[in-house]
Motif scaffolding. Sequence first.
Motif, PDB file in Angstrom:
ATOM      1  N   CYS A  48     -17.000   5.466  11.078  1.00 59.02           N
ATOM      2  CA  CYS A  48     -17.006   4.010  10.951  1.00 59.02           C
ATOM      3  C   CYS A  48     -16.175   3.397  12.067  1.00 59.02           C
ATOM      4  N   ALA A  49     -15.084   4.083  12.424  1.00 61.35           N
ATOM      5  CA  ALA A  49     -14.201   3.591  13.485  1.00 61.35           C
ATOM      6  C   ALA A  49     -13.326   4.737  13.971  1.00 61.35           C
ATOM      7  N   CYS A  57      -7.958   0.631   8.410  1.00 61.41           N
ATOM      8  CA  CYS A  57      -7.554   1.993   8.035  1.00 61.41           C
ATOM      9  C   CYS A  57      -7.116   2.803   9.258  1.00 61.41           C
ATOM     10  N   THR A  58      -7.834   2.699  10.360  1.00 58.63           N
ATOM     11  CA  THR A  58      -7.418   3.439  11.558  1.00 58.63           C
ATOM     12  C   THR A  58      -6.130   2.855  12.131  1.00 58.63           C
ATOM     13  N   ALA A  59      -5.924   1.547  12.003  1.00 56.27           N
ATOM     14  CA  ALA A  59      -4.685   0.931  12.491  1.00 56.27           C
ATOM     15  C   ALA A  59      -3.483   1.436  11.699  1.00 56.27           C
ATOM     16  N   VAL A  60      -3.614   1.497  10.389  1.00 59.60           N
ATOM     17  CA  VAL A  60      -2.512   1.978   9.558  1.00 59.60           C
ATOM     18  C   VAL A  60      -2.177   3.421   9.923  1.00 59.60           C
ATOM     19  N   ALA A  61      -3.191   4.258  10.049  1.00 63.07           N
ATOM     20  CA  ALA A  61      -2.956   5.660  10.406  1.00 63.07           C
ATOM     21  C   ALA A  61      -2.298   5.772  11.777  1.00 63.07           C
ATOM     22  N   THR A  62      -2.693   4.921  12.688  1.00 61.11           N
ATOM     23  CA  THR A  62      -2.139   4.957  14.046  1.00 61.11           C
ATOM     24  C   THR A  62      -0.679   4.527  14.060  1.00 61.11           C
ATOM     25  N   ALA A  77     -10.642  13.011  21.654  1.00 60.68           N
ATOM     26  CA  ALA A  77     -10.059  14.163  20.955  1.00 60.68           C
ATOM     27  C   ALA A  77      -9.799  15.320  21.903  1.00 60.68           C
ATOM     28  N   ALA A  78     -10.599  15.430  22.956  1.00 58.85           N
ATOM     29  CA  ALA A  78     -10.440  16.512  23.933  1.00 58.85           C
ATOM     30  C   ALA A  78      -9.475  16.154  25.057  1.00 58.85           C
ATOM     31  N   SER A  79      -8.957  14.939  25.051  1.00 56.26           N
ATOM     32  CA  SER A  79      -8.115  14.454  26.132  1.00 56.26           C
ATOM     33  C   SER A  79      -6.632  14.622  25.788  1.00 56.26           C
ATOM     34  N   PRO A  80      -5.922  15.488  26.493  1.00 55.52           N
ATOM     35  CA  PRO A  80      -4.489  15.649  26.225  1.00 55.52           C
ATOM     36  C   PRO A  80      -3.750  14.324  26.398  1.00 55.52           C
ATOM     37  N   GLY A  81      -2.797  14.093  25.528  1.00 55.42           N
ATOM     38  CA  GLY A  81      -2.013  12.858  25.616  1.00 55.42           C
ATOM     39  C   GLY A  81      -2.611  11.689  24.880  1.00 55.42           C
ATOM     40  N   CYS A  82      -3.692  11.921  24.149  1.00 54.66           N
ATOM     41  CA  CYS A  82      -4.315  10.857  23.358  1.00 54.66           C
ATOM     42  C   CYS A  82      -4.147  11.145  21.872  1.00 54.66           C
ATOM     43  N   HIS A  83      -3.862  10.112  21.128  1.00 53.95           N
ATOM     44  CA  HIS A  83      -3.845  10.195  19.663  1.00 53.95           C
ATOM     45  C   HIS A  83      -5.159   9.602  19.168  1.00 53.95           C
ATOM     46  N   VAL A  84      -5.806  10.287  18.228  1.00 61.32           N
ATOM     47  CA  VAL A  84      -7.065   9.811  17.658  1.00 61.32           C
ATOM     48  C   VAL A  84      -6.891   9.653  16.154  1.00 61.32           C
ATOM     49  N   ALA A  85      -7.206   8.477  15.641  1.00 57.06           N
ATOM     50  CA  ALA A  85      -7.210   8.211  14.200  1.00 57.06           C
ATOM     51  C   ALA A  85      -8.645   7.904  13.797  1.00 57.06           C
ATOM     52  N   ASP A  86      -9.214   8.771  13.002  1.00 55.95           N
ATOM     53  CA  ASP A  86     -10.624   8.645  12.621  1.00 55.95           C
ATOM     54  C   ASP A  86     -10.807   7.957  11.279  1.00 55.95           C
ATOM     55  N   MET A  87     -11.927   7.271  11.135  1.00 57.13           N
ATOM     56  CA  MET A  87     -12.364   6.742   9.850  1.00 57.13           C
ATOM     57  C   MET A  87     -13.780   7.258   9.641  1.00 57.13           C
ATOM     58  N   GLU A 102     -22.910  -0.937  13.890  1.00 54.59           N
ATOM     59  CA  GLU A 102     -23.986  -0.994  12.906  1.00 54.59           C
ATOM     60  C   GLU A 102     -23.474  -1.277  11.490  1.00 54.59           C
ATOM     61  N   LEU A 103     -22.149  -1.341  11.313  1.00 52.93           N
ATOM     62  CA  LEU A 103     -21.575  -1.593   9.991  1.00 52.93           C
ATOM     63  C   LEU A 103     -21.615  -3.067   9.638  1.00 52.93           C
ATOM     64  N   PRO A 104     -21.760  -3.386   8.347  1.00 48.00           N
ATOM     65  CA  PRO A 104     -21.615  -4.784   7.930  1.00 48.00           C
ATOM     66  C   PRO A 104     -20.156  -5.206   8.101  1.00 48.00           C
ATOM     67  N   PRO A 105     -19.895  -6.506   8.209  1.00 51.61           N
ATOM     68  CA  PRO A 105     -18.540  -6.983   8.516  1.00 51.61           C
ATOM     69  C   PRO A 105     -17.429  -6.440   7.614  1.00 51.61           C
ATOM     70  N   GLY A 106     -17.622  -6.413   6.324  1.00 51.81           N
ATOM     71  CA  GLY A 106     -16.572  -5.947   5.418  1.00 51.81           C
ATOM     72  C   GLY A 106     -16.204  -4.491   5.661  1.00 51.81           C
ATOM     73  N   ARG A 107     -17.189  -3.645   5.846  1.00 49.24           N
ATOM     74  CA  ARG A 107     -16.931  -2.224   6.116  1.00 49.24           C
ATOM     75  C   ARG A 107     -16.310  -2.043   7.493  1.00 49.24           C
ATOM     76  N   ALA A 108     -16.715  -2.864   8.464  1.00 50.50           N
ATOM     77  CA  ALA A 108     -16.147  -2.773   9.814  1.00 50.50           C
ATOM     78  C   ALA A 108     -14.660  -3.126   9.794  1.00 50.50           C
ATOM     79  N   VAL A 109     -14.303  -4.186   9.095  1.00 51.61           N
ATOM     80  CA  VAL A 109     -12.898  -4.594   9.006  1.00 51.61           C
ATOM     81  C   VAL A 109     -12.098  -3.523   8.278  1.00 51.61           C
TER      82      VAL A 109
END
Length: 158
Positions: free
Chosen positions: A136-137, A47-52, A98-108, A35-42
Amino acid sequence: MSEYGTAIGFAPDEIDFTASTRAARLKWVIVVNSELPPGRAVNAAVCTAVATTKAVTGLLGDEAVDVDGEHYTGLPWVGCSILTADAEKLRAVRAKAAASPGCHVADMPGVAQQIRVYTDFLATMKEIPTEEMEFCAVGIVGPRNRIDKLVGKLPLMA
Protein backbone atom coordinates in the motif's frame (compact mmCIF):
# COMPACT_ATOMS: atom_id res chain seq x y z
CA MET A 1 17.34 -0.13 11.92
CA SER A 2 17.74 -0.61 8.21
CA GLU A 3 17.20 -4.00 6.67
CA TYR A 4 20.91 -4.59 7.24
CA GLY A 5 20.77 -3.95 10.99
CA THR A 6 22.60 -0.63 10.75
CA ALA A 7 20.99 2.30 12.52
CA ILE A 8 19.85 5.06 10.18
CA GLY A 9 19.33 8.59 11.37
CA PHE A 10 20.85 11.89 12.32
CA ALA A 11 23.61 12.34 14.86
CA PRO A 12 22.85 15.10 17.39
CA ASP A 13 25.34 17.47 15.73
CA GLU A 14 23.58 17.07 12.35
CA ILE A 15 20.20 18.25 13.61
CA ASP A 16 19.78 21.87 12.57
CA PHE A 17 16.31 23.30 12.96
CA THR A 18 17.46 26.51 11.24
CA ALA A 19 18.40 24.74 8.00
CA SER A 20 16.21 24.17 4.96
CA THR A 21 14.81 20.67 4.62
CA ARG A 22 16.86 20.41 1.41
CA ALA A 23 20.08 20.86 3.37
CA ALA A 24 19.58 17.71 5.46
CA ARG A 25 21.92 14.80 4.69
CA LEU A 26 19.01 12.34 4.70
CA LYS A 27 15.77 12.57 2.78
CA TRP A 28 12.44 11.02 3.75
CA VAL A 29 9.77 10.03 1.26
CA ILE A 30 6.65 7.92 1.45
CA VAL A 31 5.48 6.38 -1.80
CA VAL A 32 1.81 5.43 -1.77
CA ASN A 33 0.07 3.06 -4.18
CA SER A 34 -1.82 5.40 -6.52
CA GLU A 35 -4.52 2.74 -7.05
CA LEU A 36 -5.75 2.90 -3.42
CA PRO A 37 -8.88 4.80 -2.41
CA PRO A 38 -8.12 7.94 -0.35
CA GLY A 39 -8.85 6.48 3.09
CA ARG A 40 -6.61 3.45 2.57
CA ALA A 41 -3.89 5.64 1.04
CA VAL A 42 -3.85 7.96 4.06
CA ASN A 43 -3.85 5.00 6.44
CA ALA A 44 -0.89 3.45 4.63
CA ALA A 45 1.09 6.69 4.64
CA VAL A 46 0.46 7.27 8.35
CA CYS A 47 1.40 3.71 9.28
CA THR A 48 4.72 3.91 7.42
CA ALA A 49 5.40 7.34 8.98
CA VAL A 50 4.89 6.00 12.50
CA ALA A 51 7.17 3.04 11.82
CA THR A 52 9.79 5.35 10.34
CA THR A 53 9.84 7.88 13.19
CA LYS A 54 10.31 5.03 15.67
CA ALA A 55 13.20 3.51 13.74
CA VAL A 56 15.09 6.53 12.36
CA THR A 57 16.75 8.76 14.93
CA GLY A 58 16.57 12.54 14.81
CA LEU A 59 13.62 12.97 12.44
CA LEU A 60 11.34 14.83 14.81
CA GLY A 61 11.92 18.40 15.87
CA ASP A 62 11.25 19.95 19.26
CA GLU A 63 7.72 20.64 20.37
CA ALA A 64 6.31 24.04 19.48
CA VAL A 65 4.68 26.46 21.90
CA ASP A 66 2.23 29.17 20.86
CA VAL A 67 1.90 32.65 22.34
CA ASP A 68 -0.61 31.40 24.91
CA GLY A 69 1.71 28.63 26.12
CA GLU A 70 -0.14 25.77 24.42
CA HIS A 71 2.25 22.93 23.48
CA TYR A 72 2.26 21.15 20.10
CA THR A 73 4.03 17.92 19.27
CA GLY A 74 7.31 18.21 17.36
CA LEU A 75 7.09 17.58 13.63
CA PRO A 76 9.65 16.20 11.16
CA TRP A 77 12.23 18.96 10.72
CA VAL A 78 13.55 17.26 7.55
CA GLY A 79 10.13 17.19 5.91
CA CYS A 80 8.55 14.21 4.22
CA SER A 81 7.34 14.11 0.62
CA ILE A 82 4.30 11.93 -0.07
CA LEU A 83 4.57 10.57 -3.60
CA THR A 84 2.48 8.13 -5.62
CA ALA A 85 3.22 5.23 -7.93
CA ASP A 86 1.22 2.39 -9.41
CA ALA A 87 1.60 -1.04 -7.80
CA GLU A 88 4.33 -2.22 -10.18
CA LYS A 89 6.46 0.91 -9.82
CA LEU A 90 5.95 0.91 -6.04
CA ARG A 91 7.23 -2.67 -5.83
CA ALA A 92 10.28 -1.74 -7.96
CA VAL A 93 11.09 1.34 -5.84
CA ARG A 94 10.73 -0.74 -2.68
CA ALA A 95 13.04 -3.47 -4.01
CA LYS A 96 15.74 -0.95 -4.98
CA ALA A 97 15.48 0.84 -1.62
CA ALA A 98 15.67 -2.43 0.33
CA ALA A 99 18.81 -3.39 -1.60
CA SER A 100 20.43 0.02 -1.08
CA PRO A 101 22.84 0.24 1.87
CA GLY A 102 22.16 3.21 4.11
CA CYS A 103 18.42 3.26 3.45
CA HIS A 104 15.67 2.52 5.94
CA VAL A 105 12.51 0.99 4.47
CA ALA A 106 9.16 0.94 6.28
CA ASP A 107 6.62 -1.19 4.44
CA MET A 108 2.84 -1.23 4.54
CA PRO A 109 1.90 -4.55 2.92
CA GLY A 110 -1.62 -4.74 1.55
CA VAL A 111 -2.47 -7.63 3.84
CA ALA A 112 -1.97 -5.31 6.83
CA GLN A 113 -5.16 -3.45 5.90
CA GLN A 114 -7.13 -6.70 5.74
CA ILE A 115 -6.27 -8.26 9.11
CA ARG A 116 -7.33 -6.83 12.47
CA VAL A 117 -5.24 -9.05 14.80
CA TYR A 118 -1.50 -8.34 14.71
CA THR A 119 -0.41 -11.93 15.42
CA ASP A 120 -2.60 -13.04 12.49
CA PHE A 121 -0.88 -10.42 10.32
CA LEU A 122 2.54 -11.76 11.33
CA ALA A 123 1.49 -15.35 10.58
CA THR A 124 0.03 -14.37 7.20
CA MET A 125 3.19 -12.47 6.25
CA LYS A 126 5.21 -15.68 6.72
CA GLU A 127 3.12 -17.28 3.97
CA ILE A 128 3.64 -14.59 1.28
CA PRO A 129 6.75 -14.71 -0.95
CA THR A 130 8.51 -11.36 -1.34
CA GLU A 131 7.90 -11.27 -5.10
CA GLU A 132 4.14 -11.68 -4.50
CA MET A 133 3.86 -9.06 -1.76
CA GLU A 134 1.47 -6.21 -2.53
CA PHE A 135 2.30 -2.85 -0.97
CA CYS A 136 0.00 0.00 0.00
CA ALA A 137 2.93 2.29 0.79
CA VAL A 138 6.65 2.33 1.43
CA GLY A 139 8.50 4.86 3.56
CA ILE A 140 12.16 5.38 2.71
CA VAL A 141 14.87 7.38 4.47
CA GLY A 142 18.38 7.56 3.11
CA PRO A 143 21.07 9.72 1.58
CA ARG A 144 19.43 12.54 -0.37
CA ASN A 145 21.06 11.77 -3.73
CA ARG A 146 20.19 8.06 -3.48
CA ILE A 147 16.56 8.76 -2.59
CA ASP A 148 16.26 11.24 -5.45
CA LYS A 149 17.47 8.54 -7.86
CA LEU A 150 15.10 5.94 -6.40
CA VAL A 151 11.95 8.00 -6.65
CA GLY A 152 12.89 9.73 -9.91
CA LYS A 153 10.06 11.91 -11.07
CA LEU A 154 7.24 10.30 -9.10
CA PRO A 155 4.42 12.80 -8.61
CA LEU A 156 3.39 14.28 -5.30
CA MET A 157 0.16 12.83 -3.98
CA ALA A 158 -2.71 15.03 -5.14
